[in-house]
Design a protein around this motif. Structure first.
Motif, PDB file in Angstrom:
ATOM      1  N   ILE A 146       0.864  -1.198   0.000  1.00 12.56           N
ATOM      2  CA  ILE A 146       0.000   0.000   0.000  1.00 12.56           C
ATOM      3  C   ILE A 146       0.891   1.235   0.000  1.00 12.56           C
ATOM      4  N   LYS A 147       0.505   2.227  -0.789  1.00  9.10           N
ATOM      5  CA  LYS A 147       1.236   3.498  -0.838  1.00  9.10           C
ATOM      6  C   LYS A 147       0.321   4.577  -0.292  1.00  9.10           C
ATOM      7  N   LEU A 148       0.724   5.235   0.788  1.00  9.92           N
ATOM      8  CA  LEU A 148      -0.079   6.350   1.296  1.00  9.92           C
ATOM      9  C   LEU A 148       0.586   7.640   0.852  1.00  9.92           C
ATOM     10  N   LEU A 149      -0.133   8.452   0.109  1.00  8.91           N
ATOM     11  CA  LEU A 149       0.456   9.722  -0.332  1.00  8.91           C
ATOM     12  C   LEU A 149       0.003  10.830   0.616  1.00  8.91           C
ATOM     13  N   ASN A 150      -1.145  11.417   0.349  1.00 11.47           N
ATOM     14  CA  ASN A 150      -1.563  12.513   1.229  1.00 11.47           C
ATOM     15  C   ASN A 150      -2.694  12.142   2.159  1.00 11.47           C
ATOM     16  N   GLN A 151      -3.304  10.977   1.901  1.00  9.02           N
ATOM     17  CA  GLN A 151      -4.500  10.666   2.681  1.00  9.02           C
ATOM     18  C   GLN A 151      -4.156  10.284   4.122  1.00  9.02           C
ATOM     19  N   GLN A 152      -5.063  10.653   5.029  1.00 13.21           N
ATOM     20  CA  GLN A 152      -4.903  10.267   6.430  1.00 13.21           C
ATOM     21  C   GLN A 152      -5.327   8.798   6.549  1.00 13.21           C
ATOM     22  N   ALA A 153      -4.650   8.029   7.401  1.00 18.45           N
ATOM     23  CA  ALA A 153      -5.023   6.615   7.532  1.00 18.45           C
ATOM     24  C   ALA A 153      -4.773   6.121   8.946  1.00 18.45           C
ATOM     25  N   LEU A 154      -5.460   5.024   9.269  1.00 17.44           N
ATOM     26  CA  LEU A 154      -5.228   4.350  10.551  1.00 17.44           C
ATOM     27  C   LEU A 154      -4.677   2.964  10.237  1.00 17.44           C
ATOM     28  N   ILE A 155      -3.601   2.576  10.931  1.00 21.69           N
ATOM     29  CA  ILE A 155      -3.067   1.228  10.705  1.00 21.69           C
ATOM     30  C   ILE A 155      -2.972   0.489  12.034  1.00 21.69           C
ATOM     31  N   THR A 156      -3.103  -0.837  11.971  1.00 20.93           N
ATOM     32  CA  THR A 156      -2.815  -1.646  13.160  1.00 20.93           C
ATOM     33  C   THR A 156      -1.632  -2.547  12.807  1.00 20.93           C
ATOM     34  N   VAL A 157      -0.647  -2.586  13.710  1.00 22.11           N
ATOM     35  CA  VAL A 157       0.626  -3.254  13.419  1.00 22.11           C
ATOM     36  C   VAL A 157       0.724  -4.566  14.196  1.00 22.11           C
ATOM     37  N   ARG A 158       1.145  -5.607  13.505  1.00 18.42           N
ATOM     38  CA  ARG A 158       1.284  -6.924  14.152  1.00 18.42           C
ATOM     39  C   ARG A 158       2.450  -6.914  15.149  1.00 18.42           C
TER      40      ARG A 158
END
Ligand SMILES: Cc1cc2nc3c(=O)[nH]c(=O)nc-3n(C[C@H](O)[C@H](O)[C@H](O)COP(=O)(O)OP(=O)(O)OC[C@H]3O[C@@H](n4cnc5c(N)ncnc54)[C@H](O)[C@@H]3O)c2cc1C
Length: 329
Positions: A146-158
């Motif tokens: 996945i490539k995040l450019l300008n969008q805000q995002a939420l991630i959960t990390v293993r």
């Protein structure tokens, strides 16, 4: 206050969870190497100076904390609080640990903020203009990039994927939030009701249960359900989505991932009758279900069914049962 990355920290009674340490040290290093502004948010009970120190040792310079002993089992409240904070600090990336706790609250936060969410993250390559992520998909059989450019995002990390970087330690600045600094969203209103509910019998010992489902639209409508519960000496239980919304305590959830109950009478209001719920209520002696959909599956498990809107039926039931009670005195 604003930041690039907001890390939501998990701890066990004041001790950092390993996965949170890994995330903090990873972003602590990025903060030092790339000048990225990272804020750690910690909440719940048992928050001590030592915990702040432990976070500072991982390279984190700023902490926001909210001490509150009622939040732990309320994903709806947690989600509301984190979404409110994110609106204030406007991070590009919200990072959570991939845990049972975050599985409930993370999607709610993403929904409240109307941002994308990616779970099960394995790898993060954080650059100023682009964030490259990798995560497992199809039950671990493939890796999605996945490539995040300008969008805000939420991630959960293993857990166990980011390692533990040795970072320069800092004495972090700490901003302590008070409940009244946070906007009074609907979920915060539930707290008074949740506190009152504490005096109720445990749901698995109740003789009469009034269980509510997603047919109940607003937390204020619990007043109507409470009126009915009072007349029949009932304890309020619910389906899982109602718990997730923060209307009812987790200990009063009925079903596969909640409690199994065996009351003499169960009155089910606005519940569809999914197998995971029915698994917990099937030992009730008599079940009365109220649902506006005549084809709702719950009617297959009910001894008596009322097809109708709970907002019309419940006040009638309460009134008529009150009359009966008075006559039998
Ligand atoms: C692994 C796993 C474990 C789970 N464990 C549980 C568990 O322990 N307990 C649990 O409950 N769920 C559990 N679930 C979730 C479960 O699958 C269902 O999503 C959940 O039970 C549905 O809850 P509900 O009936 O409140 O909502 P919905 O399925 O949305 O149903 C709402 C119902 O209300 C009716 N309705 C709407 N408005 C009104 C109105 N005004 N008047 C009358 N009726 C109205 C609708 O017709 C509908 O039938 C689990 C799911 C998974 C995957």
């Amino acid at each position: 206050m604003s930041c690039d990355v907001l890390v939501i920290v998990e701890h066990n009674e004041g001790r950092l969870k390993n996965v949170s340490s890994e995330i903090l040290s990873f972003f602590g290093k990025i903060a030092t190497d790339n000048g990225v502004k990272v804020v750690a948010f910690i909440f719940g009970d048992h928050i001590s100076e030592k915990l702040y120190c432990d976070i500072g040792k991982l390279g984190i310079r700023e902490i926001v904390s909210h001490v509150n002993n009622e939040l732990d089992e309320q994903p709806g409240l947690v989600a509301g609080m984190i979404a409110d904070l994110a609106k204030k600090v406007k991070p590009k990336l919200i990072v959570m640990a991939n845990t049972v706790k975050s599985r409930d609250s993370a999607p709610m936060i993403a929904q409240k903020l109307d941002i994308e969410m990616f779970s099960d993250i394995l790898n993060i390559d954080y650059k100023k203009t682009v964030i490259n992520l990798a995560r497992l998909v199809y039950g671990g059989k493939a890796i999605e990039k996945i490539k995040l450019l300008n969008q805000q995002a939420l991630i959960t990390v293993r857990p166990n994927v980011l390692g533990n970087d040795e970072n320069e330690a800092f004495i972090p600045t700490i901003t302590k939030l008070k409940t009244n600094e946070l906007p009074r969203t609907q979920t915060y209103l539930t707290k008074a009701k949740i506190t009152k509910e504490k005096v109720q019998k445990p749901i698995n010992e109740a003789d009469v249960i009034i269980a509510i489902g997603r047919g109940l639209r607003r937390v204020e409508d619990l007043i109507m359900v409470n009126d009915l519960a009072r007349v029949v000496n009932g304890v309020i239980g619910s389906t899982r989505p109602v718990v997730d919304m923060g209307f009812v305590r987790r200990s009063h959830q009925i079903g596969q991932s909640g409690r199994s109950v065996s009351p003499r009478l169960a009155i089910l209001l606005g519940i569809s009758g999914q197998i995971q719920f029915v698994a917990g209520i099937s030992k009730a002696k008599t079940i009365i279900a109220v649902n506006k959909d005549s084809k709702a599956t719950i009617f297959k498990s009910a001894d008596y069914g009322i097809v109708g809107d709970i907002y019309s039926i419940v006040p009638i039931l309460t009134r008529e049962l009150k009359k009966l009670k008075l006559q039998n005195r």
